[in-house]
Design an enzyme around this catalytic site. Structure first.
Site, PDB file in Angstrom:
ATOM      1  CG  HIS A  54      73.181 -26.289 -74.942  1.00  0.00           C
ATOM      2  ND1 HIS A  54      74.536 -26.501 -75.063  1.00  0.00           N
ATOM      3  CD2 HIS A  54      73.058 -25.032 -74.434  1.00  0.00           C
ATOM      4  CE1 HIS A  54      75.196 -25.437 -74.660  1.00  0.00           C
ATOM      5  NE2 HIS A  54      74.312 -24.516 -74.265  1.00  0.00           N
ATOM      6  CD  GLU A  55      69.697 -23.276 -73.678  1.00  0.00           C
ATOM      7  OE1 GLU A  55      69.876 -22.904 -72.502  1.00  0.00           O
ATOM      8  OE2 GLU A  55      70.415 -22.894 -74.627  1.00  0.00           O
ATOM      9  CG  HIS A  61      72.866 -24.063 -69.458  1.00  0.00           C
ATOM     10  ND1 HIS A  61      74.203 -24.046 -69.098  1.00  0.00           N
ATOM     11  CD2 HIS A  61      72.831 -23.805 -70.791  1.00  0.00           C
ATOM     12  CE1 HIS A  61      74.937 -23.787 -70.169  1.00  0.00           C
ATOM     13  NE2 HIS A  61      74.129 -23.646 -71.204  1.00  0.00           N
TER      14      HIS A  61
END
Length: 456
Positions: free
Chosen positions: A22-23, A26
């Site tokens: 997920h990170e 970003h």
């Protein structure tokens, strides 16, 4: 304790993988679009490990609280930014750029799930054929027309090669239809349609008990109740049981299947049993008292320390289905699987909010940890499948329009696009507080459901 330790390690590994995915979404998109990343962190709180890149100064961190992560970007709202670097600040970017960076986290969760399912479909997804072994008297399944020997071939037109496909199809189709058309085939009756009322299926599915509550028991091979090993010092050893003993009766009840025997023992902790065994053509009566085992989670159960003899490798062949596609076809199948699960999760969540589905369907950290341990113990393919499902859950959850989540930021951006200017800091600060309260409330509810589930 070893089981608990394995569960904890599996849970932490799963969290680390999914948070990193997920990170990284970003992080990767931010850097590609020219935004400077100051820190990439897996976990919150005190850093356990950190390293600063000599190339761009980005700090990579593994922190003590493994319940999330974050990517800290250069931003004038958090600290002064030198004029020469203002073009790299997140707050200075256009609305489309900021939106792309925010949506990248959930998007990478979905991409990870698609890749995981693609890998499973290419290598072969193994599951049990949906063969009905038992139909409970008076159950909804019996009332609908299921009989022993049925093989479920479809649910409302959707093919179901395994029991897993049956359960997912029943739940997803039940949200749209009052009655499900179940395609079945039977050696005696041939092909036919079974009409199954759908109004209570979501409730029946609580805690993964859909088939049990319907009154359906999957068919499986009968395993002879023959002891293959005895654990030294346990109740069976002390009573004189030996490897090779075949269980004939227990408390005057005939025993024909190993699973039947195991369930009988587990249900009788500290209760003395009279067991008739066949040993070298002789019949013996042995008195055994199962030891009470108190697990880390769940109810106490009985154990005597006896294992089944080695099961022939081909015993399950007639009951196992393998779903496999070519590399290109697997891409489409993986996308469809991820989409179907995403829609199902979102709709179930909506039904919970309006009260049509019980909150008992929520899974908190205890349930997720338990599932991580169980799936890892079953093998790598099951663990990958578990990661894919949880990754989709994270993607769906993070896209909800709740402040502090990615969906909340996207909602702010939508308002900004309509207004033509950014929202005030005060408005966003109040929104963050409300979002945090909502999130804490949902997490507390999920934790409460978990405790009720495991502690009764």
């Amino acid at each position: 304790m070893n089981s608990l330790l394995f569960t904890i390690i599996s849970f932490l590994v799963a969290l680390a993988i999914l948070i990193a995915v997920h990170e990284f979404g970003h992080f990767w998109v931010a850097r590609k679009l020219g935004v400077k990343v100051l820190r990439f962190s897996i976990g919150f709180g005190k850093p356990l490990w950190k390293k600063t890149s000599q190339v761009d100064g980005t700090e990579y961190v593994v922190a003590a609280i493994p319940l999330g992560g974050y990517v800290k970007m250069l931003d004038e709202r958090e600290a002064p930014v030198p004029e020469a670097m203002q073009n790299q600040a997140f707050n200075r970017q256009s609305l489309p750029v900021r939106s792309a960076i925010v949506v990248a986290g959930p998007l990478f969760n979905f991409l990870f799930a698609i890749f995981a399912f693609w890998l499973i479909f290419v290598t072969g997804d193994s599951g049990l054929k949906p063969l009905v072994g038992k139909v409970e008297e008076g159950s909804l399944a019996q009332q609908s027309g299921f009989v022993v020997g049925d093989r479920i071939t479809s649910v409302s037109g959707k093919a179901t090669p395994t029991w897993e496909n049956v359960v997912y199809a029943m739940l997803s189709q039940a949200l749209d239809k009052d009655t499900l058309q179940i395609g079945v085939t039977n050696p005696q009756q041939g092909e036919r349609q079974v009409l199954l009322p759908s109004q209570d299926l979501a409730t029946m599915a609580e805690e993964g008990q859909l088939l049990t509550n319907l009154g359906l028991t999957p068919d499986r091979p009968e395993i002879p109740p023959v002891i293959g090993e005895i654990v030294p010092g346990e109740a069976a050893d002390k009573a004189g049981m030996k490897a090779g003993d075949r269980i004939i009766r227990v408390d005057d009840q005939p025993v024909t299947d190993w699973a039947e025997w195991v369930n009988y023992v587990r249900e009788r902790p500290d209760q003395t049993m009279l067991i008739e065994v066949s040993r070298e053509r002789e019949s013996l009566i042995i008195e055994v008292t199962p030891k009470t085992v108190i697990p880390d989670q769940g109810e106490p159960y009985g154990r005597i320390g006896a294992g089944v003899e080695q099961i022939p490798s081909d015993l399950w062949d007639d009951y196992r289905a393998i779903v496999r596609y070519g590399p290109l076809e697997s891409v489409g199948q993986a996308i469809n699987k991820s989409w179907d699960l995403s829609v199902l999760m979102l709709r179930m969540l909506g039904k919970m909010i309006i009260g049509e589905v019980s909150v008992k369907n929520l899974s908190g950290p205890i349930s997720i940890a338990d599932s991580a341990g169980k799936s890892a113990s079953f093998g790598l393919v099951y663990f990958i499948k578990f990661l894919a499902v949880v990754s989709i859950s994270l993607g769906v959850l993070n896209l909800l329009p709740i402040p502090v989540l990615d969906g909340g930021h996207l909602f702010y951006f939508l308002i900004e696009a309509i207004k033509g200017k950014p929202l005030s800091d005060r408005f966003m600060e109040q929104g963050q507080k409300i979002g945090l309260l909502i999130l804490l409330g949902v997490m507390s509810l999920a934790f409460y459901v978990d405790l009720n589930r495991f502690l009764g």
